[in-house]
Enzyme design. Sequence first.
Site, PDB file in Angstrom:
ATOM      1  N   CYS A 157       0.834  -1.203   0.000  1.00 31.26           N
ATOM      2  CA  CYS A 157       0.000   0.000   0.000  1.00 31.26           C
ATOM      3  C   CYS A 157       0.873   1.259   0.000  1.00 31.26           C
ATOM      4  CB  CYS A 157      -0.910   0.015   1.228  1.00 31.26           C
ATOM      5  SG  CYS A 157      -0.016   0.239   2.788  1.00 31.26           S
ATOM      6  N   CYS A 215       3.025   1.745   3.111  1.00 32.39           N
ATOM      7  CA  CYS A 215       4.145   0.803   3.155  1.00 32.39           C
ATOM      8  C   CYS A 215       5.258   1.248   2.210  1.00 32.39           C
ATOM      9  CB  CYS A 215       3.669  -0.598   2.788  1.00 32.39           C
ATOM     10  SG  CYS A 215       2.355  -1.225   3.860  1.00 32.39           S
TER      11      CYS A 215
END
Length: 79
Positions: free
Chosen positions: A13, A16
Amino acid sequence: MENLIIKVYGSGCKGCQTLHQNVIDALAEMNIAADVQYITDMQKIMETGVMGLPALAVNDKIVSAGKVLSVTDIKKFLE
């Protein structure tokens, strides 16, 4: 420090990816060489016992989970 291994655990994501980039930026600012690994394999992540993503491990010790650390925060873990 020798053979510094930093692992970013995440699902891929945006948060991240940001943490992964912040780790790279922090290392560059501190002029530290490290083996940076970005791990998205959910099986491997579950094996660590991490409950929140993204997570950061330095030499296999989880130092943060569930938040995107800033470059400044990451540097504190590397000092």
